[in-house]
Design a protein around this motif. Structure first.
Motif, PDB file in Angstrom:
ATOM      1  N   HIS A  88     -10.541  27.904  55.044  1.00  0.00           N
ATOM      2  CA  HIS A  88     -10.069  26.763  54.205  1.00  0.00           C
ATOM      3  C   HIS A  88     -10.113  25.718  55.402  1.00  0.00           C
ATOM      4  CE1 HIS A  88      -8.899  29.335  50.909  1.00  0.00           C
ATOM      5  NE2 HIS A  88      -8.083  29.789  51.751  1.00  0.00           N
ATOM      6  N   GLU A  89     -10.568  24.531  54.606  1.00  0.00           N
ATOM      7  CA  GLU A  89     -10.340  23.498  55.495  1.00  0.00           C
ATOM      8  C   GLU A  89      -9.119  22.509  55.405  1.00  0.00           C
ATOM      9  OE1 GLU A  89     -12.863  19.285  57.096  1.00  0.00           O
ATOM     10  OE2 GLU A  89     -13.603  20.550  55.466  1.00  0.00           O
ATOM     11  N   ARG A  90      -8.182  22.341  56.674  1.00  0.00           N
ATOM     12  CA  ARG A  90      -7.189  21.600  56.445  1.00  0.00           C
ATOM     13  C   ARG A  90      -7.275  20.143  56.247  1.00  0.00           C
ATOM     14  NH1 ARG A  90      -3.482  25.200  60.500  1.00  0.00           N
ATOM     15  NH2 ARG A  90      -2.660  26.470  58.961  1.00  0.00           N
ATOM     16  N   GLU A  91      -6.420  19.455  55.415  1.00  0.00           N
ATOM     17  CA  GLU A  91      -6.513  17.921  55.247  1.00  0.00           C
ATOM     18  C   GLU A  91      -6.254  17.258  56.577  1.00  0.00           C
ATOM     19  OE1 GLU A  91      -4.554  16.460  51.954  1.00  0.00           O
ATOM     20  OE2 GLU A  91      -5.547  17.960  50.478  1.00  0.00           O
ATOM     21  N   ALA A  92      -5.138  17.841  57.155  1.00  0.00           N
ATOM     22  CA  ALA A  92      -4.668  17.175  58.290  1.00  0.00           C
ATOM     23  C   ALA A  92      -4.873  18.252  59.655  1.00  0.00           C
ATOM     24  CB  ALA A  92      -3.261  17.002  58.481  1.00  0.00           C
ATOM     25  N   SER A  93      -5.484  17.658  60.848  1.00  0.00           N
ATOM     26  CA  SER A  93      -5.919  18.585  61.984  1.00  0.00           C
ATOM     27  C   SER A  93      -4.682  18.395  62.998  1.00  0.00           C
ATOM     28  CB  SER A  93      -7.123  18.040  62.407  1.00  0.00           C
ATOM     29  OG  SER A  93      -7.401  18.695  63.745  1.00  0.00           O
ATOM     30  N   GLY A  94      -4.225  19.528  63.603  1.00  0.00           N
ATOM     31  CA  GLY A  94      -3.629  19.475  64.667  1.00  0.00           C
ATOM     32  C   GLY A  94      -4.137  18.491  66.071  1.00  0.00           C
ATOM     33  N   LEU A  95      -5.526  18.659  65.963  1.00  0.00           N
ATOM     34  CA  LEU A  95      -6.020  17.815  67.138  1.00  0.00           C
ATOM     35  C   LEU A  95      -6.819  16.624  66.555  1.00  0.00           C
ATOM     36  CD1 LEU A  95      -7.700  20.797  69.077  1.00  0.00           C
ATOM     37  CD2 LEU A  95      -5.465  19.745  69.425  1.00  0.00           C
ATOM     38  N   PRO A  96      -6.289  15.563  66.867  1.00  0.00           N
ATOM     39  CA  PRO A  96      -7.003  14.125  66.170  1.00  0.00           C
ATOM     40  C   PRO A  96      -8.616  14.250  66.435  1.00  0.00           C
ATOM     41  CG  PRO A  96      -5.022  13.610  67.525  1.00  0.00           C
ATOM     42  CD  PRO A  96      -5.154  15.170  67.737  1.00  0.00           C
ATOM     43  N   GLY A  97      -9.095  13.824  65.367  1.00  0.00           N
ATOM     44  CA  GLY A  97     -10.688  13.526  65.345  1.00  0.00           C
ATOM     45  C   GLY A  97     -11.380  15.048  65.426  1.00  0.00           C
ATOM     46  N   GLU A  98     -10.580  16.119  65.096  1.00  0.00           N
ATOM     47  CA  GLU A  98     -11.322  17.401  65.036  1.00  0.00           C
ATOM     48  C   GLU A  98     -10.984  17.967  63.541  1.00  0.00           C
ATOM     49  OE1 GLU A  98     -13.270  18.790  67.369  1.00  0.00           O
ATOM     50  OE2 GLU A  98     -12.522  17.778  68.918  1.00  0.00           O
ATOM     51  N   ARG A  99     -12.148  18.602  63.066  1.00  0.00           N
ATOM     52  CA  ARG A  99     -12.070  19.058  61.775  1.00  0.00           C
ATOM     53  C   ARG A  99     -11.557  20.645  62.022  1.00  0.00           C
ATOM     54  NH1 ARG A  99     -17.311  18.374  58.200  1.00  0.00           N
ATOM     55  NH2 ARG A  99     -15.993  19.093  56.630  1.00  0.00           N
ATOM     56  N   GLU A 100     -10.414  20.784  61.210  1.00  0.00           N
ATOM     57  CA  GLU A 100      -9.476  22.118  61.634  1.00  0.00           C
ATOM     58  C   GLU A 100      -9.977  22.995  60.283  1.00  0.00           C
ATOM     59  OE1 GLU A 100      -5.659  21.866  63.178  1.00  0.00           O
ATOM     60  OE2 GLU A 100      -5.118  22.647  61.687  1.00  0.00           O
ATOM     61  N   TYR A 101     -10.012  24.289  60.443  1.00  0.00           N
ATOM     62  CA  TYR A 101     -10.199  25.330  59.535  1.00  0.00           C
ATOM     63  C   TYR A 101      -9.170  26.458  59.758  1.00  0.00           C
ATOM     64  CZ  TYR A 101     -14.632  23.057  58.208  1.00  0.00           C
ATOM     65  OH  TYR A 101     -15.550  22.281  58.195  1.00  0.00           O
ATOM     66  N   VAL A 102      -8.861  27.253  58.684  1.00  0.00           N
ATOM     67  CA  VAL A 102      -8.037  28.412  58.827  1.00  0.00           C
ATOM     68  C   VAL A 102      -8.560  29.562  58.103  1.00  0.00           C
ATOM     69  CG1 VAL A 102      -6.553  27.929  56.755  1.00  0.00           C
ATOM     70  CG2 VAL A 102      -5.640  28.928  58.389  1.00  0.00           C
ATOM     71  N   PHE A 103      -8.354  30.734  58.691  1.00  0.00           N
ATOM     72  CA  PHE A 103      -8.833  31.951  58.038  1.00  0.00           C
ATOM     73  C   PHE A 103      -7.944  32.019  56.674  1.00  0.00           C
ATOM     74  CE2 PHE A 103     -10.859  33.010  62.062  1.00  0.00           C
ATOM     75  CZ  PHE A 103     -12.072  33.761  61.595  1.00  0.00           C
ATOM     76  N   ALA A 104      -8.660  32.455  55.674  1.00  0.00           N
ATOM     77  CA  ALA A 104      -7.857  32.561  54.311  1.00  0.00           C
ATOM     78  C   ALA A 104      -6.817  33.897  54.475  1.00  0.00           C
ATOM     79  CB  ALA A 104      -9.130  33.205  53.168  1.00  0.00           C
ATOM     80  N   GLU A 105      -7.529  34.685  55.243  1.00  0.00           N
ATOM     81  CA  GLU A 105      -6.424  36.038  55.515  1.00  0.00           C
ATOM     82  C   GLU A 105      -6.418  36.379  56.727  1.00  0.00           C
ATOM     83  OE1 GLU A 105      -7.957  39.312  53.038  1.00  0.00           O
ATOM     84  OE2 GLU A 105      -8.414  37.889  51.302  1.00  0.00           O
ATOM     85  N   SER A 106      -5.200  36.776  57.473  1.00  0.00           N
ATOM     86  CA  SER A 106      -5.082  37.177  58.834  1.00  0.00           C
ATOM     87  C   SER A 106      -5.563  38.479  58.818  1.00  0.00           C
ATOM     88  CB  SER A 106      -3.357  37.407  59.050  1.00  0.00           C
ATOM     89  OG  SER A 106      -2.750  36.381  58.947  1.00  0.00           O
ATOM     90  N   ALA A 107      -5.868  39.391  57.976  1.00  0.00           N
ATOM     91  CA  ALA A 107      -6.465  40.605  58.066  1.00  0.00           C
ATOM     92  C   ALA A 107      -8.195  40.313  58.296  1.00  0.00           C
ATOM     93  CB  ALA A 107      -6.363  41.501  56.938  1.00  0.00           C
ATOM     94  N   LEU A 108      -8.552  39.316  57.605  1.00  0.00           N
ATOM     95  CA  LEU A 108     -10.099  38.808  57.720  1.00  0.00           C
ATOM     96  C   LEU A 108     -10.438  38.547  59.322  1.00  0.00           C
ATOM     97  CD1 LEU A 108     -12.759  38.233  56.729  1.00  0.00           C
ATOM     98  CD2 LEU A 108     -11.855  35.850  56.197  1.00  0.00           C
ATOM     99  N   GLN A 109      -9.579  37.807  59.904  1.00  0.00           N
ATOM    100  CA  GLN A 109      -9.526  37.420  61.228  1.00  0.00           C
ATOM    101  C   GLN A 109      -9.436  38.679  62.146  1.00  0.00           C
ATOM    102  OE1 GLN A 109      -6.082  35.511  62.930  1.00  0.00           O
ATOM    103  NE2 GLN A 109      -7.385  35.012  64.882  1.00  0.00           N
ATOM    104  N   GLU A 110      -8.635  39.563  61.751  1.00  0.00           N
ATOM    105  CA  GLU A 110      -8.700  40.751  62.751  1.00  0.00           C
ATOM    106  C   GLU A 110      -9.861  41.668  62.520  1.00  0.00           C
ATOM    107  OE1 GLU A 110      -5.126  43.465  62.792  1.00  0.00           O
ATOM    108  OE2 GLU A 110      -4.091  42.340  61.454  1.00  0.00           O
ATOM    109  N   VAL A 111     -10.503  41.940  61.599  1.00  0.00           N
ATOM    110  CA  VAL A 111     -11.401  42.624  61.390  1.00  0.00           C
ATOM    111  C   VAL A 111     -12.304  42.191  62.286  1.00  0.00           C
ATOM    112  CG1 VAL A 111     -13.267  43.908  59.731  1.00  0.00           C
ATOM    113  CG2 VAL A 111     -10.694  43.931  59.330  1.00  0.00           C
ATOM    114  N   ALA A 112     -12.936  40.669  61.849  1.00  0.00           N
ATOM    115  CA  ALA A 112     -13.756  39.726  62.506  1.00  0.00           C
ATOM    116  C   ALA A 112     -13.927  39.996  64.011  1.00  0.00           C
ATOM    117  CB  ALA A 112     -13.831  38.434  61.957  1.00  0.00           C
TER     118      ALA A 112
END
Length: 204
Positions: A88-112
């Motif tokens: 998912h892309e986040r509307e607000a980024s923790g780092l200004p000027g950077e496009r921020e994304y988040v894994f849909a599931e923690s388990a997906l990140q783990e396996v990847a």
């Protein structure tokens, strides 16, 4: 603030200790296997950055040469992964000027993450630390930097970053977190001292 949440360790400090039930691992791995090779590789590299990551950080890790580089752009791959609802892309980024994304599931990140070899992970963690340190200098990212240096096999810089993270956590009233960071900093320091002593003894 959002920056602290985005850059916090959360689940990332448990990566590499895959504890998912085999059935769940199998389901997620099957989803990954259906991805085009470029997208699967990019997802694994994004997992090194963290559950939350940034497009230019992924671009940096994709440019870390391990095999032939893909001709598909990072933005195209991220669009593919979003369309499959893996990110998912986040509307607000923790780092200004950077496009921020988040894994849909923690388990997906783990396996990847687990799909990468230890040698590759170390190289990518150091690249992530370099990128993060240049884009977001300051104590708010010390914990994330420490984790990347730690997993990248640089105990000296990891120990320093953990110490800074402990100081920052103490200032925010996070005493348990500060103790955890200090403990790890001491472990790394003691391990380094032990290696130095062993090395000097063997030279005699």
């Amino acid at each position: 603030g959002h920056l602290v949440v985005a850059l916090g360790l959360r689940d990332e400090d448990r990566l590499g200790e895959l504890s998912l039930p085999p059935t769940i691992q199998g389901v997620i791995q099957a989803r990954l296997d259906r991805l085009p090779p470029d997208a699967r590789e990019a997802l694994a590299r994004a997992a090194v950055i963290g559950k939350t990551f940034w497009e230019s950080a992924l671009e940096r890790l994709r440019s870390t040469a391990i095999g032939p580089l893909s001709e598909v752009s990072t933005s195209e791959i991220l669009a593919q992964l979003r369309s499959r609802r893996l990110l998912h892309e986040r509307e607000a980024s923790g780092l200004p000027g950077e496009r921020e994304y988040v894994f849909a599931e923690s388990a997906l990140q783990e396996v990847a993450y687990e799909s990468l070899t230890l040698k590759t992970r170390r190289l990518l963690h150091l690249a992530a630390a370099e990128w993060l340190g240049a884009r977001a200098p300051g104590s708010t990212i010390s914990a994330q930097l420490a984790l990347h240096y730690d997993r990248g096999g640089d105990p000296g810089r990891a120990a320093l970053a953990y110490a800074r993270a402990a100081s920052h956590a103490t200032g925010l009233g996070g005493h348990d977190e500060a103790l955890r960071h200090l403990t790890r900093a001491r472990e790394l320091h003691d391990a380094s001292r032990g290696e130095e002593v062993e090395g000097s003894t063997s030279e005699r």
